[in-house]
Motif scaffolding. Structure first.
Motif, PDB file in Angstrom:
ATOM      1  N   SER A 139      42.517  49.811  28.827  1.00 55.79           N
ATOM      2  CA  SER A 139      41.448  49.390  27.694  1.00 55.79           C
ATOM      3  C   SER A 139      41.570  50.319  26.488  1.00 55.79           C
ATOM      4  CB  SER A 139      39.873  49.434  28.578  1.00 55.79           C
ATOM      5  OG  SER A 139      39.905  50.652  28.969  1.00 55.79           O
ATOM      6  N   SER A 142      44.292  49.103  24.141  1.00 52.90           N
ATOM      7  CA  SER A 142      43.918  47.834  23.643  1.00 52.90           C
ATOM      8  C   SER A 142      43.079  48.234  22.334  1.00 52.90           C
ATOM      9  CB  SER A 142      43.150  46.890  24.494  1.00 52.90           C
ATOM     10  OG  SER A 142      43.011  45.614  23.939  1.00 52.90           O
ATOM     11  N   ALA A 143      41.840  48.892  22.886  1.00 46.88           N
ATOM     12  CA  ALA A 143      40.969  49.309  21.735  1.00 46.88           C
ATOM     13  C   ALA A 143      41.648  49.996  20.534  1.00 46.88           C
ATOM     14  CB  ALA A 143      39.876  50.055  22.136  1.00 46.88           C
ATOM     15  N   THR A 144      42.696  50.957  20.977  1.00 51.34           N
ATOM     16  CA  THR A 144      43.123  51.544  19.755  1.00 51.34           C
ATOM     17  C   THR A 144      44.001  50.738  18.902  1.00 51.34           C
ATOM     18  OG1 THR A 144      43.278  53.654  21.310  1.00 51.34           O
ATOM     19  CG2 THR A 144      45.095  53.339  19.338  1.00 51.34           C
ATOM     20  N   THR A 146      43.708  47.546  18.517  1.00 54.19           N
ATOM     21  CA  THR A 146      42.932  46.629  17.732  1.00 54.19           C
ATOM     22  C   THR A 146      42.214  47.430  16.500  1.00 54.19           C
ATOM     23  OG1 THR A 146      42.039  45.488  19.781  1.00 54.19           O
ATOM     24  CG2 THR A 146      40.483  45.178  17.860  1.00 54.19           C
ATOM     25  N   ALA A 147      41.936  48.639  16.676  1.00 56.33           N
ATOM     26  CA  ALA A 147      41.149  49.347  15.514  1.00 56.33           C
ATOM     27  C   ALA A 147      42.367  49.794  14.465  1.00 56.33           C
ATOM     28  CB  ALA A 147      40.559  50.479  16.113  1.00 56.33           C
ATOM     29  N   LEU A 176      32.246  49.300  21.924  1.00 62.10           N
ATOM     30  CA  LEU A 176      33.460  50.145  21.851  1.00 62.10           C
ATOM     31  C   LEU A 176      34.553  49.829  20.883  1.00 62.10           C
ATOM     32  CD1 LEU A 176      35.125  52.341  23.650  1.00 62.10           C
ATOM     33  CD2 LEU A 176      36.293  50.295  24.582  1.00 62.10           C
ATOM     34  N   ILE A 177      34.786  48.729  20.439  1.00 70.64           N
ATOM     35  CA  ILE A 177      35.552  48.104  19.351  1.00 70.64           C
ATOM     36  C   ILE A 177      35.153  48.625  17.985  1.00 70.64           C
ATOM     37  CG2 ILE A 177      36.925  46.427  18.289  1.00 70.64           C
ATOM     38  CD1 ILE A 177      37.912  47.038  20.976  1.00 70.64           C
ATOM     39  N   TYR A 180      35.735  52.400  17.838  1.00 70.40           N
ATOM     40  CA  TYR A 180      37.166  52.713  17.504  1.00 70.40           C
ATOM     41  C   TYR A 180      37.461  52.483  16.177  1.00 70.40           C
ATOM     42  CZ  TYR A 180      38.924  54.190  22.090  1.00 70.40           C
ATOM     43  OH  TYR A 180      38.995  54.987  23.112  1.00 70.40           O
TER      44      TYR A 180
END
Length: 383
Positions: A139, A142-144, A146-147, A176-177, A180
């Motif tokens: 997770s 994935s967030a990293t 995406t950001a 969260l997104i 980030y």
């Protein structure tokens, strides 16, 4: 000479890779390691610039065809229609040479219980044997990615419109997104005069404002000590109305859990902002048709009921697409200044692989890999 003695050309071609592998040494089953979220976070924190550079290099590899990124598979549930689990298989070449799969769930109802919406694991497979050699908590990965993708797009799309970066940013959806993305923008030199916040949850909006204030204080301290040259800064405003957020922002970040378009007024975008449409399903097709549209991958993005997919269904063509982010980076397309520019990234599995392999290599280099002994047990063909 019999057929057994004389292999067909196709079989010779098939045997060539195996012969090359044997020539370079015997194939070995790699050890299997598990990398928990705490380790993932430690590796990635503070390395935002490197990750953005890695994501850019991965987009270039993908654009050059040195990757395999098949369609994502959505596992949906009749009894839980808002939830889904997505499989993102991929393979990437270049120096990375790794295959793998991200398995990520999205359960929006988790948020009401105080749990994150998304949870994920990433499996990395050995290029030569196909054996999995790592399972990473994903997770964070994935967030990293995406950001990093969003920050990269904001940079290149701003350059493509004359180079002047937007001074007013608005975050539409602040989970969260969004956090980030803000972190990556701050770490890659962005600063803003104004930061707008809008969320259907007043608690989420207040929480994100608190995060922004804390971040600004930390950035100010870092600047005074000389350890940081810039930061996002800016006056923070929480907007009750979506229209007010959009109209007052030159850079709009959509990071919601919306399953279908809910922003429909084309006039809200008449000031021609740059839009990072990260959540993919917020904008009505009419807004995209009035904008210049950039995606990460055409085939991936135009499916699964995304806003670009709906625009294609409405028009029967893809003429509204300007190109991909790789096209922008390579200078193959020109961005207009007289229309909104919308970046809609579906999210590519190759990005997860690149960031995951980076994490694995760093943990291995530190000597802190947690290897599961004898994870693969049956290794002899006949016992």
């Amino acid at each position: 000479m019999t057929a057994v003695d004389s292999p067909a050309p196709d079989s010779l071609a098939a045997e060539a890779p195996a012969a090359e592998a044997l020539a370079s040494g015997p194939l070995m089953v790699p050890p299997f390691a598990v990398i928990p979220g705490a380790q993932v976070r430690r590796v990635l924190a503070g390395h935002e610039k490197q990750i953005v550079e890695l994501v850019e290099a991965t987009y270039r590899l993908h654009g050059a065809g040195d990757s395999v990124n098949p369609p994502s598979y959505f596992l949906r549930f009749p009894d839980r229609p808002a939830s889904r689990i997505i499989a993102l298989p991929a393979s990437i070449g270049g120096e990375l040479r790794v295959d793998g799969l991200k398995w990520i769930s999205s359960f929006p109802e988790n948020v009401a219980a105080g749990l994150p919406r998304a949870s994920a694991v990433l499996i990395l497979n050995d290029h030569d044997t196909g054996y999995p050699f790592a399972c990473l908590e994903s997770s964070i990965i994935s967030a990293t990615r995406t950001a990093a993708s969003a920050a990269l797009a904001a940079d290149w799309l701003s350059r493509g419109r004359g180079g002047k970066r937007p001074a007013r940013i608005g975050f539409f959806g602040v989970g969260l997104i969004a956090r980030y993305i803000h972190t990556f923008l701050a770490a890659t030199g962005w600063s803003f005069d104004e930061i707008g916040v809008h969320d259907l949850s007043a608690g989420s909006a207040a929480g994100f404002r608190g995060y922004l204030e804390q971040s600004a204080a930390q950035q100010s301290a870092a600047q005074q000590s000389g350890t940081q040259e810039s930061g996002t800064g800016g006056r923070i405003t929480v907007h009750d109305r979506a229209e007010d957020l959009i109209r007052s922002s030159d850079l709009v970040v959509f990071a919601t859990v919306a399953g279908q378009p809910h922003v429909r007024e084309v006039s809200w975008f008449e000031h021609n902002p740059l839009v990072l449409h990260v959540s993919l399903r917020d904008l009505a097709p009419e807004i995209l048709l009035a904008s210049a549209n950039v995606v990460d991958d055409v085939e991936h993005c135009l499916k699964a009921g995304t806003s670009p997919h709906l625009a294609e269904q409405l028009t029967g063509n893809r003429d509204f697409l300007l190109g991909t982010l790789d096209d922008v980076i390579a200078g193959r397309v020109t961005l207009p200044a007289d229309r909104p520019v919308v970046f809609s990234p579906f999210g590519l599995g190759v990005l997860d692989l690149a960031v995951g392999k980076y994490v694995y290599d760093e943990v291995a280099r530190s000597g802190e890999l947690h290897v599961i002994d004898e994870f693969f047990h049956e290794l002899r063909r006949y016992g």
